[in-house]
Each structure stands twice: as structure tokens, then as C-alpha cells.
Write a protein that holds these residues in place. Structure first.
Motif, PDB file in Angstrom:
ATOM      1  N   LEU A   1       2.590   4.288   2.790  1.00  0.00           N
ATOM      2  CA  LEU A   1       2.850   2.876   2.542  1.00  0.00           C
ATOM      3  C   LEU A   1       4.097   2.768   1.683  1.00  0.00           C
ATOM      4  O   LEU A   1       4.335   3.591   0.800  1.00  0.00           O
ATOM      5  CB  LEU A   1       1.677   2.211   1.816  1.00  0.00           C
ATOM      6  CG  LEU A   1       0.257   2.482   2.306  1.00  0.00           C
ATOM      7  CD1 LEU A   1      -0.739   1.776   1.401  1.00  0.00           C
ATOM      8  CD2 LEU A   1       0.103   2.008   3.733  1.00  0.00           C
ATOM      9  N   SER A   2       4.879   1.745   1.926  1.00  0.00           N
ATOM     10  CA  SER A   2       6.070   1.521   1.119  1.00  0.00           C
ATOM     11  C   SER A   2       5.715   0.713  -0.120  1.00  0.00           C
ATOM     12  O   SER A   2       5.146  -0.377  -0.023  1.00  0.00           O
ATOM     13  CB  SER A   2       7.125   0.773   1.938  1.00  0.00           C
ATOM     14  OG  SER A   2       8.232   0.450   1.144  1.00  0.00           O
ATOM     15  N   VAL A   3       6.064   1.254  -1.293  1.00  0.00           N
ATOM     16  CA  VAL A   3       5.853   0.509  -2.539  1.00  0.00           C
ATOM     17  C   VAL A   3       6.773  -0.700  -2.573  1.00  0.00           C
ATOM     18  O   VAL A   3       6.430  -1.750  -3.108  1.00  0.00           O
ATOM     19  CB  VAL A   3       6.086   1.432  -3.755  1.00  0.00           C
ATOM     20  CG1 VAL A   3       6.032   0.641  -5.057  1.00  0.00           C
ATOM     21  CG2 VAL A   3       5.044   2.549  -3.779  1.00  0.00           C
ATOM     22  N   GLN A   4       7.970  -0.560  -2.006  1.00  0.00           N
ATOM     23  CA  GLN A   4       8.864  -1.704  -1.886  1.00  0.00           C
ATOM     24  C   GLN A   4       8.380  -2.612  -0.761  1.00  0.00           C
ATOM     25  O   GLN A   4       8.342  -2.237   0.401  1.00  0.00           O
ATOM     26  CB  GLN A   4      10.290  -1.245  -1.596  1.00  0.00           C
ATOM     27  CG  GLN A   4      11.282  -2.392  -1.505  1.00  0.00           C
ATOM     28  CD  GLN A   4      12.698  -1.906  -1.243  1.00  0.00           C
ATOM     29  OE1 GLN A   4      12.912  -0.749  -0.876  1.00  0.00           O
ATOM     30  NE2 GLN A   4      13.670  -2.785  -1.426  1.00  0.00           N
ATOM     31  N   GLY A   5       7.990  -3.802  -1.103  1.00  0.00           N
ATOM     32  CA  GLY A   5       7.473  -4.744  -0.127  1.00  0.00           C
ATOM     33  C   GLY A   5       5.989  -4.599   0.133  1.00  0.00           C
ATOM     34  O   GLY A   5       5.383  -5.472   0.742  1.00  0.00           O
ATOM     35  N   GLY A   6       5.397  -3.475  -0.306  1.00  0.00           N
ATOM     36  CA  GLY A   6       3.970  -3.272  -0.084  1.00  0.00           C
ATOM     37  C   GLY A   6       3.619  -3.225   1.394  1.00  0.00           C
ATOM     38  O   GLY A   6       2.529  -3.638   1.797  1.00  0.00           O
ATOM     39  N   ARG A   7       4.526  -2.692   2.217  1.00  0.00           N
ATOM     40  CA  ARG A   7       4.345  -2.698   3.673  1.00  0.00           C
ATOM     41  C   ARG A   7       3.579  -1.468   4.154  1.00  0.00           C
ATOM     42  O   ARG A   7       3.692  -0.383   3.587  1.00  0.00           O
ATOM     43  CB  ARG A   7       5.701  -2.732   4.381  1.00  0.00           C
ATOM     44  CG  ARG A   7       6.417  -4.059   4.312  1.00  0.00           C
ATOM     45  CD  ARG A   7       7.723  -4.014   5.087  1.00  0.00           C
ATOM     46  NE  ARG A   7       8.675  -3.134   4.435  1.00  0.00           N
ATOM     47  CZ  ARG A   7       9.492  -3.486   3.454  1.00  0.00           C
ATOM     48  NH1 ARG A   7       9.461  -4.736   3.005  1.00  0.00           N
ATOM     49  NH2 ARG A   7      10.328  -2.619   2.921  1.00  0.00           N
ATOM     50  N   ILE A   8       2.859  -1.657   5.260  1.00  0.00           N
ATOM     51  CA  ILE A   8       2.257  -0.548   6.005  1.00  0.00           C
ATOM     52  C   ILE A   8       3.221  -0.266   7.154  1.00  0.00           C
ATOM     53  O   ILE A   8       3.269  -1.016   8.134  1.00  0.00           O
ATOM     54  CB  ILE A   8       0.849  -0.912   6.507  1.00  0.00           C
ATOM     55  CG1 ILE A   8      -0.050  -1.277   5.319  1.00  0.00           C
ATOM     56  CG2 ILE A   8       0.245   0.234   7.312  1.00  0.00           C
ATOM     57  CD1 ILE A   8      -1.428  -1.771   5.705  1.00  0.00           C
TER      58      ILE A   8
END
Length: 576
Positions: free
Chosen positions: A97-104
């Protein structure tokens, strides 16, 4: 003559069926999902600009296109390394998961490979934003005149690893009295549960609208088959809606009337990304297409109800993201546990689902007993033969009767050959006296049509059939027989063109069809006799490109029909 006319009708019907299948049900090919090279700037659903309660929302124009055009695309590994990430560890999924943007935005399906080769890569489902073939899910809040997290927000996190059966919590403070928290949990299969909450520590109340989106960059390569939907889809108020990529390009953004619950997503042949918002809330759904950087962008999203956060109060919204393979038992499981509407409709069982789905369930049960889908097909064929035995038995008895009438029919032809009307009258009288039906030969073919359609559909759309082996050289029942007589089944080092890929099973099908014809009444007209002799050759070439499982079914069905017909004919001969 009526018997000859019916014979021609049977031939025409058979060829029409096969040509119809070629047009409507093109041969299945194992095509890796390849997508165009592109960047993606996803647009989040916007909350109403006023507090009137109007739930409509418009597409947001993506920004930064000019800058993105000037930047060289990073490789996937470089892009993943460029941002802090939370590693995913699951029995069926891997990625981050990306911590930037909280994206999956980084997922690989560990149970599935692109092809059958030993060095084949596993299926990569999701790619990060700004990368080639970007495909990801994003969640957040929309609110007029409120500072909310954006696609570039870097969240604080309590863990660096998200394991199956566990969760990770992200948090971000807007510095204006609002604390945003996102808890992401993962189960043992393909479901992420996202619980977004906002705590108001300020002095004034705020209204917020939760949203979720799936963004896909570029038009993916699809199978291009009439019988299979690949594109955007959703179920709203228990009604399935499917939108092809090209249709959305023509129509642009399409909104769905607010409904309670429902789900929305994007489907490939075997893989699905789907957003499942809270099923007890009134939800706005939307399908979107727009052009950016001279590329097509597709998005499905939802906008949830207005949530009022008074000072000192916390509001939250729960949703689910499905990201994985379209396995029927898994989809059915989520229908029950999440309460999502008709989630199994993500599998395109087609217009005849009332036949196709029971076929699949029967084969799945037989697979559990026999341990092989090829054996399950053989066993299911026996079951179908038993089910239609009374009708087929009557047909074969009538055909056997017609065969015994051959000498009498020839005598009538000699006697009344110049008087067609009188000859037809005498033949109809003969059929009536002998209780024979000249059209009986069409019945076995007609009985096979629904079985043929249903079995083909199951082999084509069910991921359980993908790469399912039989025995010997058949390692994928959903793909054509890989052998061919034109290189002596691999002994000659030559790869024939697709037209000449006539394998062992198609040859057995042609042979069994020829043997079955020899049991049937033979046409008295020599031209019709030649047509009948040529028909197995035509079917052999046409069916060679169909899934091996379907050809195996046809061979086995022919063998059972031959045994049944031969037994009936021998019994009638003894009864003379």
C-alpha cells in the motif's frame, strides 16, 4: 423426398450451429491482460458545493498533465521505491500500500500465472499511480471549504506490514481541528475492509462525504468476444449494469440514480476490482471516461451520504474493496458475509445463466469427488445422457426403423420416380404404417445444443477451468488441443499455422462422428451421401480451435450415443 429434405435440414442445422459458435463464441485464447503505457491522475468524486443535500457530483479535471508529459515514466520498481510503503503479506496476495495517498495500488495474485510455463510470472493486478498501466483504488473524503487528505497526502502509519487477518491504521491531522483516520484490514482472500473516520476537535461542525474510486489508465486489451463482458460494471438495486470501454468513450460520464448499497467496479475476463460501500447507506455511483495526455482514462466511484461531524464528535464510513480472482465460492461468501447484492453476477454466466450456473456447480461438485475437471466433464455428460435418455431412446428407435425401411424406400423411388407427388404420398403412408419419423435424426443434435452452449460458457468464463489439466498433453481444458497431425503430433520440428492445428481430440471427434453416421439411415441420393461423409471433416476443422474440454465432451457424448444406438438396433434386429 421428405427423408432427404430432413437430412439436408439436419446438415444445415449442424453447420449453422458451428458457424454461429464461431461468430458468437470465438475460440478461447489465453491472452495476458496487457494495458497501454500511460500515466494516471485520478479524480475524486466531489461533494455538493452547497449544503442543500443535492447528491450530484461532476468529474474533476485532472491537473498536472503538462508536467506529467515532460517527465519520463519510471519503471515499476523505481516507482514503488520512490514512496514509503506498507508491505502486504497474505496467502493469496502480495504487494504493498502507498503511504502517500493511502492507495491500494500494488497487488499480485500469487495463485495464478500468466501461462503454463515453469518460468511464467504471477498475475500483476494493480500498478501505482503515475506508472505504466496505472490501476489502483483510492478512498477519502470530499467536503466544500474543508481541508481534506488528497492523493498526495503522506499519512502516518502504525505498521509497516499488513498481514492477512490483521489491519493497519493510517492517520493525518489537517491542522484545522480535524483528525482523519483510516483502518485497512485484509482477510485471507481478496477483501480489504476500509474504515474511514474523522474526529472533529475544532469549534465548528463540518459536513463530509465519503468516497471510493477505482482508476484505470489506458484501454486494456480484451478478449473481444461477444459472449464475454470486460469493462465497467455494477449492481444497483439488484440490477446488473455493464458498460464496455468503447461505449463509455462514446457516452462519457454516466451517473447512477442514488440507491441503497450496491457495488461498482471494473472486470477483466478472470479478475475483478470492485467497490462495495456500506450496504445500508444511500449511495451515488458513477462511471467515468476522459482523455488526458492523449490517453483514455476510466474510473468507477461512489459518493456516500453526508456525515455531519459536530465539535467533539467522530463520524465514520465503512466500505470493502474486492481485488482478486472471480472465484464463484469466494464471491458467494462475500454476498453472505458483507450482505452485498448479487456479487456473483461479476462472473458472466450469460443470458442462459439458469443453465450455465447449474452446469458449473455440478462440475465443481464432481471435481470435488473425482479430483479432475476433465473427469467431471465426462461424468456430467453421462448425467445429461441419463436425463435425456427417454427422448434420445425414442429418437434412436425411430432412426433404426428408418434404416430398416431403406429397401422399401428405394423400391418406391423406382416405382414412382417420375411422379414426385405420388412418391411422396406413398412414402408418407409407409412412414405412418411403420410408425417411423424421418425427422428423428435431428433430435439428438437439438438435445446437444443447450448442453453445448452451457458447457462452452463454463469453460470460457470460469477461472476454475483456467489452466485446469486433464491427462497427457491436455494441460488446459479451456484452451484448444495443442497437438496437430500436420507435424505428426510434435515429431516434426515445425509449427503449423492455426488453421492446421488439428489435434488428437478433434480427430477422435471426427472419427466418432463418422462412426455414428454409419449407424444412421444413409441417404439414397449420392450427393447427399457425399455431403454426409464430408460433414465430420468440416466439424473436425471447426472444433479444433475450441477448448479441449468441449471437444472431449463431444467425443464422449458421441461414444455414448453410438453405444446406445447400437444396442437399440441390435435389440430391434433380434426382435424381428
Amino acid at each position: 423426398m421428405n427423408d432427404q429434405k430432413n437430412m439436408i435440414l439436419a446438415i444445415a442445422l449442424s453447420i449453422a450451429i458451428l458457424f454461429g459458435f464461431q461468430l458468437l463464441f470465438p475460440p478461447a485464447e489465453q491472452v495476458a491482460q496487457q494495458q497501454q503505457q500511460t500515466t494516471q491522475d485520478g479524480s475524486a468524486p466531489q461533494a455538493p458545493a452547497t449544503q442543500s443535500g443535492d447528491a450530484s457530483y461532476a468529474p474533476q479535471i485532472p491537473g498536472g498533465a503538462a508536467e506529467a508529459m515532460k517527465k519520463a515514466m519510471a519503471t515499476r520498481s523505481q516507482k514503488l521505491d520512490a514512496t514509503a510503503r506498507i508491505t502486504i503479506e497474505s496467502p493469496r496476495l502480495s504487494g504493498s500500500l502507498s503511504v502517500q495517498g493511502g492507495r491500494i495500488d500494488d497487488l499480485t495474485l500469487d495463485d495464478y500465472r500468466i501461462d503454463l510455463s515453469e518460468d511464467s510470472d504471477t498475475i500483476t493486478l494493480l500498478n501505482p499511480k503515475g506508472l505504466q498501466a496505472a490501476y489502483y483504488a483510492e478512498f477519502g473524503w470530499s467536503a466544500p471549504n474543508v481541508k481534506v487528505p488528497t492523493a498526495d497526502t503522506v499519512w502516518a502509519t502504525d505498521k509497516t506490514v499488513l498481514k492477512a487477518g490483521d489491519s493497519v491504521t493510517l492517520s493525518w491531522d489537517n491542522g484545522e481541528g480535524l483528525l482523519f483516520t483510516r483502518n485497512i484490514a485484509l482477510d485471507d482472500n481478496y477483501a480489504f475492509t476500509i474504515n474511514d473516520s474523522v474526529t472533529n476537535t475544532g469549534a465548528a461542525g463540518v459536513d463530509l462525504y465519503p468516497y471510493g474510486l477505482i482508476s484505470r489508465s489506458g484501454t486494456p486489451q480484451t478478449s473481444g468476444f461477444f459472449i464475454l463482458h470486460e469493462g465497467l460494471l455494477g449492481v444497483f438495486d439488484h440490477v446488473l449494469e455493464e458498460i464496455d470501454y468503447d461505449d463509455l468513450q462514446d457516452k462519457g460520464t454516466q451517473k447512477v440514480d442514488p440507491v441503497k448499497g450496491g457495488w461498482i467496479g471494473i472486470t477483466d475476463k478472470y479478475w475483478l476490482m470492485a467497490l462495495v460501500p456500506d450496504q445500508n447507506s444511500m449511495i451515488n455511483h458513477r462511471f467515468s471516461h476522459y482523455r488526458s495526455d492523449n490517453l483514455d482514462k476510466y474510473q468507477t466511484d461512489y459518493l456516500g451520504p453526508k456525515l455531519a461531524a459536530a465539535p467533539g464528535q467522530t463520524v465514520s464510513f465503512k466500505s470493502t474493496l474486492f481485488a482478486g480472482a472471480k472465484e464463484l465460492d469466494i464471491l458467494t461468501h462475500y454476498e453472505e458475509t458483507i450482505g452485498v447484492q448479487e456479487f456473483d453476477l461479476a462472473i458472466d454466466f450469460g443470458w442462459f445463466f439458469f443453465i450455465t450456473k447449474p452446469f458449473f456447480l455440478a462440475m465443481s461438485w464432481l471435481y470435488g469427488v473425482l479430483g479432475n475437471f476433465g473427469l467431471a466433464i465426462l461424468a456430467l455428460t453421462v448425467g445429461v445422457k441419463i436425463l435425456f435418455f427417454p427422448l434420445a431412446n425414442t429418437s434412436y428407435r425411430s432412426m433404426a426403423k428408418m434404416k430398416t425401411l431403406g429397401p422399401k424406400i428405394k423400391q418406391l423411388q423406382k416405382q414412382f420416380g417420375d411422379d414426385k407427388q405420388r412418391m411422396n404420398q406413398e412414402m408418407m403412408a409407409l412412414y405412418k404404417r411403420e410408425k417411423a419419423n424421418p425427422a428423428s435424426g435431428c433430435l439428438p443434435i437439438l438435445l446437444q445444443i443447450p448442453v453445448f452452449f452451457a458447457l462452452y460458457k463454463v469453460l470460457f468464463v470460469s477461472i476454475e477451468m483456467r489452466h485446469a489439466p486433464f491427462y497427457g498433453w491436455i494441460q488446459d481444458l479451456s484452451a484448444p488441443d495443442p497437438t496437430t497431425i500436420f507435424n505428426l503430433f510434435g515429431l516434426i520440428p515445425w509449427d503449423p499455422p492455426q488453421l492446421l492445428m488439428i489435434g488428437v481430440w478433434p480427430l477422435l471427434m471426427g472419427l466418432s462422428m463418422f462412426l455414428q453416421q454409419r449407424l444412421n439411415p444413409q441417404p439414397t441420393d449420392p450427393i447427399q451421401a457425399k455431403m454426409m461423409m464430408f460433414l465430420p471433416v468440416v466439424f473436425t476443422f471447426m472444433l479444433a480451435a475450441f477448448p479441449a474440454g468441449l471437444v472431449i465432451y463431444w467425443v464422449w457424448n458421441n461414444v455414448l450415443s453410438i453405444l446406445q444406438q447400437w444396442t437399440i438396433m441390435k435389440g430391434m434386429e433380434k426382435g424381428k
